[in-house]
Design a protein around this motif. Structure first.
Motif, PDB file in Angstrom:
ATOM      1  N   ILE A  35       6.554 -45.420 -35.908  1.00  0.00           N
ATOM      2  CA  ILE A  35       8.045 -46.063 -34.941  1.00  0.00           C
ATOM      3  C   ILE A  35       7.369 -47.380 -34.356  1.00  0.00           C
ATOM      4  CG2 ILE A  35       9.526 -45.415 -33.279  1.00  0.00           C
ATOM      5  CD1 ILE A  35       9.315 -42.734 -34.037  1.00  0.00           C
ATOM      6  N   TYR A  36       8.268 -48.493 -34.684  1.00  0.00           N
ATOM      7  CA  TYR A  36       7.986 -49.634 -33.959  1.00  0.00           C
ATOM      8  C   TYR A  36       9.275 -50.006 -33.484  1.00  0.00           C
ATOM      9  CZ  TYR A  36       5.789 -54.163 -32.683  1.00  0.00           C
ATOM     10  OH  TYR A  36       5.407 -55.473 -32.208  1.00  0.00           O
ATOM     11  N   ILE A  37       9.580 -50.206 -32.123  1.00  0.00           N
ATOM     12  CA  ILE A  37      10.766 -50.643 -31.551  1.00  0.00           C
ATOM     13  C   ILE A  37      10.518 -51.860 -30.850  1.00  0.00           C
ATOM     14  CG2 ILE A  37      12.592 -50.037 -29.975  1.00  0.00           C
ATOM     15  CD1 ILE A  37      12.569 -48.052 -32.328  1.00  0.00           C
ATOM     16  N   GLY A  38      11.342 -52.835 -31.067  1.00  0.00           N
ATOM     17  CA  GLY A  38      11.102 -54.098 -30.720  1.00  0.00           C
ATOM     18  C   GLY A  38      11.861 -54.397 -29.079  1.00  0.00           C
ATOM     19  N   ASN A  39      11.979 -55.609 -28.847  1.00  0.00           N
ATOM     20  CA  ASN A  39      12.296 -55.824 -27.375  1.00  0.00           C
ATOM     21  C   ASN A  39      14.018 -55.470 -27.400  1.00  0.00           C
ATOM     22  OD1 ASN A  39      10.123 -57.990 -27.917  1.00  0.00           O
ATOM     23  ND2 ASN A  39       9.894 -57.186 -25.833  1.00  0.00           N
ATOM     24  N   ILE A  40      14.160 -53.983 -27.045  1.00  0.00           N
ATOM     25  CA  ILE A  40      15.656 -53.770 -26.904  1.00  0.00           C
ATOM     26  C   ILE A  40      15.861 -53.182 -25.446  1.00  0.00           C
ATOM     27  CG2 ILE A  40      15.792 -53.160 -29.220  1.00  0.00           C
ATOM     28  CD1 ILE A  40      15.785 -50.240 -28.429  1.00  0.00           C
ATOM     29  N   HIS A  41      17.309 -52.785 -25.063  1.00  0.00           N
ATOM     30  CA  HIS A  41      17.286 -52.191 -23.983  1.00  0.00           C
ATOM     31  C   HIS A  41      16.936 -50.946 -23.608  1.00  0.00           C
ATOM     32  CE1 HIS A  41      20.739 -50.093 -21.160  1.00  0.00           C
ATOM     33  NE2 HIS A  41      19.533 -50.715 -20.424  1.00  0.00           N
ATOM     34  N   ARG A  42      16.953 -49.998 -24.528  1.00  0.00           N
ATOM     35  CA  ARG A  42      16.678 -48.326 -24.233  1.00  0.00           C
ATOM     36  C   ARG A  42      16.540 -47.734 -25.602  1.00  0.00           C
ATOM     37  NH1 ARG A  42      21.030 -46.742 -22.058  1.00  0.00           N
ATOM     38  NH2 ARG A  42      20.656 -46.904 -20.091  1.00  0.00           N
ATOM     39  N   PHE A  43      15.374 -47.294 -25.341  1.00  0.00           N
ATOM     40  CA  PHE A  43      14.840 -46.485 -26.855  1.00  0.00           C
ATOM     41  C   PHE A  43      14.693 -44.914 -26.267  1.00  0.00           C
ATOM     42  CE2 PHE A  43      11.068 -44.662 -29.013  1.00  0.00           C
ATOM     43  CZ  PHE A  43      11.799 -44.228 -30.114  1.00  0.00           C
ATOM     44  N   THR A  44      15.256 -43.999 -27.093  1.00  0.00           N
ATOM     45  CA  THR A  44      15.179 -42.758 -26.734  1.00  0.00           C
ATOM     46  C   THR A  44      14.643 -41.819 -28.028  1.00  0.00           C
ATOM     47  OG1 THR A  44      16.975 -42.691 -25.048  1.00  0.00           O
ATOM     48  CG2 THR A  44      16.137 -40.511 -25.908  1.00  0.00           C
ATOM     49  N   LEU A  45      13.644 -41.324 -27.718  1.00  0.00           N
ATOM     50  CA  LEU A  45      12.885 -40.276 -28.855  1.00  0.00           C
ATOM     51  C   LEU A  45      12.959 -39.066 -28.491  1.00  0.00           C
ATOM     52  CD1 LEU A  45      11.509 -40.118 -31.727  1.00  0.00           C
ATOM     53  CD2 LEU A  45       9.353 -40.392 -30.427  1.00  0.00           C
ATOM     54  N   ARG A  46      13.628 -37.919 -28.998  1.00  0.00           N
ATOM     55  CA  ARG A  46      13.485 -36.662 -28.722  1.00  0.00           C
ATOM     56  C   ARG A  46      13.484 -35.512 -29.803  1.00  0.00           C
ATOM     57  NH1 ARG A  46      19.561 -37.335 -25.630  1.00  0.00           N
ATOM     58  NH2 ARG A  46      20.745 -36.968 -27.662  1.00  0.00           N
ATOM     59  N   ASN A  47      12.968 -34.486 -29.221  1.00  0.00           N
ATOM     60  CA  ASN A  47      12.939 -33.254 -30.266  1.00  0.00           C
ATOM     61  C   ASN A  47      12.349 -33.727 -31.757  1.00  0.00           C
ATOM     62  OD1 ASN A  47      14.317 -32.457 -28.107  1.00  0.00           O
ATOM     63  ND2 ASN A  47      16.251 -32.739 -29.237  1.00  0.00           N
TER      64      ASN A  47
END
Length: 389
Positions: free
Chosen positions: A176-188
């Motif tokens: 997983i590679y998330i760039g410069n965003i506001h909010r990232f949520t990873l769950r379950n």
């Protein structure tokens, strides 16, 4: 006069009545459908439509999706797209360009690209939800770009073996590679076996890593979780395992690349279970001047070091004897574990976010309500006789 008033009345009525939006189309895709491949639906779907894909294997099919408010979903057990080394626009199996996209029940594998970052999904829009998806054996699992207004939610999904041959090419691939965003949520979710790359890398201003199993099992990753730009990080109720052959000594890294001297950053580790099999490894390397807050964590293994400014409260250092079946990544508490009733109520973060764990991970790719009996236990699980992993 009566006719004039009626005409005026009707003019007013029709001028203020909103135009009804066109009804969304549900495009059906499958071997027995008019549309045989998802790429055919990508060329026909309009904003707000739904694309429903029959279960089955779709070989070599890739597509760019420019639509807004699109839902793409697999039916009857899920659809599997094996790219066979292809990538739309030399980027991904699915290049998603629109805003407010939902992807559900889809398996994506086999993407490669000349730039060595072929992804299952490359997301370039604003706001994405992934639910019950599986990304594996791509060069990147999911890859997103710079968008300070975007929120990304990934839940009940699995990422594994997304990697690049580092000895051959000198480049890393990440699950997983998330760039410069506001909010990232990873769950379950279940994220594992990145193999030299990171299992989770997020440059988001806010990262919420909640109730996941993030583990080195067959392979050794670089970091389990890397928040290289710092920001605000909330890691709550996770199972973390670092293998003996990991590339980096630290399991978790914060602000390793940027913003080390910014004091107004937040990092909370609450009720996680961290198992370290790497000799001399560390649980956390906090490169920031901001103090990381660790509450009710269960820390197990060779490396007990916490690097950088930290504040600890009711953490417990123990051995694998505290766990039910650690060899099989069952990190529920043993009946005689010292972690039982060890913790305290974590309260609120500095910005008001509730740090108390409400759920606990349930394998595979799920969660269940966490129900303390007496004082909260340390670690990711609340002890309960007969509970399921």
């Amino acid at each position: 006069m009566h006719r004039l008033n009626l005409a005026v009345y009707l003019t007013v009525i029709f001028s203020v009545t909103p135009t009804m939006p066109a009804q969304a189309t549900d495009w059906l895709v499958g071997p027995q459908r008019a549309l045989k491949l998802p790429s055919a639906a990508a060329s026909l779907a309009k904003d707000g439509d739904v694309v429903s894909i029959d279960a089955g294997l779709y070989r070599g099919d890739v597509a760019s999706w420019p639509q807004q408010r699109l839902t793409i979903r697999g039916l009857e057990g899920g659809a599997h797209l094996d790219a066979l080394g292809n990538a739309a626009e030399d980027k991904a199996i699915w290049e998603l360009k629109g805003n407010d996209i939902v992807v559900e029940n889809i398996e994506l594998s086999g993407a490669t690209a000349p730039a060595l970052n072929g992804a299952g999904i490359r997301f370039e829009g604003t706001n994405l939800t992934l639910r019950n998806c599986h990304f594996h054996h791509n060069q990147m699992g999911i890859l997103t770009g710079f968008n300070p207004n975007s929120d990304i939610l990934i839940e009940n999904s699995e990422f594994n073996d997304n990697t690049v041959d580092y000895p051959r090419y000198g480049k890393l691939g990440h699950n997983i590679y998330i760039g410069n965003i506001h909010r990232f949520t990873l769950r379950n979710s279940y994220v594992h076996d990145a193999s030299t790359g990171h299992n989770v890398k997020s440059r988001a201003r806010e990262s919420y890593i909640l109730y996941n199993r993030i583990t080195d099992e067959r392979n050794g990753s670089s970091y389990l979780v890397d928040l290289p730009d710092g920001g605000a990080g909330y890691l709550i109720g996770n199972l973390f395992h670092q293998g003996a052959n990991t590339e980096n000594a630290a399991m978790l890294a914060f602000a390793a690349e940027h913003n080390q001297t910014l004091p107004n950053q937040l990092l909370y580790l609450v009720n996680n279970t961290l198992v370290n099999d790497h000799p001399g490894g560390s649980f956390l390397n906090n490169h920031s001047v901001a103090t990381a807050v660790l509450i009710n964590n269960l820390l197990i293994g060779e490396g007990t070091e916490l690097i950088g400014p930290v504040q600890e409260d009711h953490n417990l250092r123990s051995t694998v004897n505290a766990l039910s079946n650690p060899a099989n990544y069952d990190y529920r508490l043993a009946p005689d574990s010292l972690a039982i009733d060890r913790g305290i109520l974590p309260g609120l973060a500095a910005n008001g976010f509730n740090l108390t764990p409400e759920f606990q991970y349930r394998h595979p790719r799920g969660s269940e309500i966490r129900q303390p009996q007496g004082p909260i236990d340390a670690g990711a699980y609340e002890f309960s006789v007969g509970s399921k992993n």
